[in-house]
Scaffold this motif. Structure first.
Motif, PDB file in Angstrom:
ATOM      1  N   MET A  24     -33.534   9.393 -20.408  1.00 41.47           N
ATOM      2  CA  MET A  24     -34.686   9.218 -21.256  1.00 41.47           C
ATOM      3  C   MET A  24     -35.308  10.588 -21.532  1.00 41.47           C
ATOM      4  N   ASP A  45     -43.118  10.067 -14.692  1.00 44.05           N
ATOM      5  CA  ASP A  45     -42.399   8.934 -14.098  1.00 44.05           C
ATOM      6  C   ASP A  45     -41.922   7.960 -15.172  1.00 44.05           C
ATOM      7  N   LEU A  46     -42.773   7.676 -16.154  1.00 45.75           N
ATOM      8  CA  LEU A  46     -42.380   6.784 -17.251  1.00 45.75           C
ATOM      9  C   LEU A  46     -41.197   7.340 -18.027  1.00 45.75           C
ATOM     10  N   SER A  47     -41.201   8.659 -18.239  1.00 46.17           N
ATOM     11  CA  SER A  47     -40.136   9.279 -19.035  1.00 46.17           C
ATOM     12  C   SER A  47     -38.782   9.226 -18.338  1.00 46.17           C
ATOM     13  N   ARG A  48     -38.768   8.925 -17.067  1.00 43.78           N
ATOM     14  CA  ARG A  48     -37.503   8.777 -16.342  1.00 43.78           C
ATOM     15  C   ARG A  48     -36.887   7.406 -16.609  1.00 43.78           C
ATOM     16  N   LYS A  49     -37.728   6.469 -17.097  1.00 40.59           N
ATOM     17  CA  LYS A  49     -37.262   5.096 -17.340  1.00 40.59           C
ATOM     18  C   LYS A  49     -37.105   4.777 -18.820  1.00 40.59           C
ATOM     19  N   ARG A  50     -37.918   5.446 -19.653  1.00 38.06           N
ATOM     20  CA  ARG A  50     -37.861   5.211 -21.103  1.00 38.06           C
ATOM     21  C   ARG A  50     -38.422   6.411 -21.835  1.00 38.06           C
ATOM     22  N   ASN A  51     -38.169   6.495 -23.114  1.00 45.15           N
ATOM     23  CA  ASN A  51     -38.682   7.614 -23.904  1.00 45.15           C
ATOM     24  C   ASN A  51     -40.201   7.579 -23.960  1.00 45.15           C
ATOM     25  N   GLY A  82     -40.180   5.062 -27.923  1.00 46.49           N
ATOM     26  CA  GLY A  82     -40.602   4.588 -26.607  1.00 46.49           C
ATOM     27  C   GLY A  82     -42.110   4.432 -26.570  1.00 46.49           C
TER      28      GLY A  82
END
Length: 124
Positions: free
Chosen positions: A1, A85-91, A17
């Motif tokens: 991501m 942390d969010l950017s590790r799961k989604r854009n 995202g």
């Protein structure tokens, strides 16, 4: 991501995202449906913005000045880590007023979200 940047005035695209508005003030003519979250803690302070807009400081100084403000603001630090942390799961797409070809603080915020440890490096 990935973490991306874009002008709030550009339409949403597939792959954006989470669209995070990182401005101090709400942009004119923009509906809240154009972004998912507004994080004013990731924008330069009003006085700093005014100095830049009034020509009292140049882009080179303005570009790095928010870093000091973010270091001293727990909401800013927390927001950087949450987006990281969010950017590790989604854009995640960081949004601001400036057009794509204009200097904008959102590019510095992107660097921080990509690598939050930069907040704590000396000489920055």
């Amino acid at each position: 991501m990935a973490v991306k940047t874009k002008s709030i005035y550009k339409p949403a695209e597939r792959g954006n995202g989470i669209r995070a508005l990182v401005t101090r003030y709400y942009p004119r003519g923009v509906k809240s449906s154009h972004f998912d979250i507004w994080i004013s803690a990731l924008s330069p302070s009003g006085p700093l913005l005014n100095k830049y807009k009034d020509g009292k400081i140049q882009w080179a100084e303005f570009e790095i000045a928010p870093l000091s403000e973010f270091r001293e603001n727990l909401d800013s630090i927390e927001s950087i880590y949450i987006l990281h942390d969010l950017s590790r799961k989604r854009n995640v797409t960081l949004l601001c007023y400036e057009k794509e070809d204009q200097p904008c603080h959102r590019h510095g915020v992107k660097e921080l979200v990509d690598s939050p440890e930069v907040l704590f490096l000396p000489n920055r």
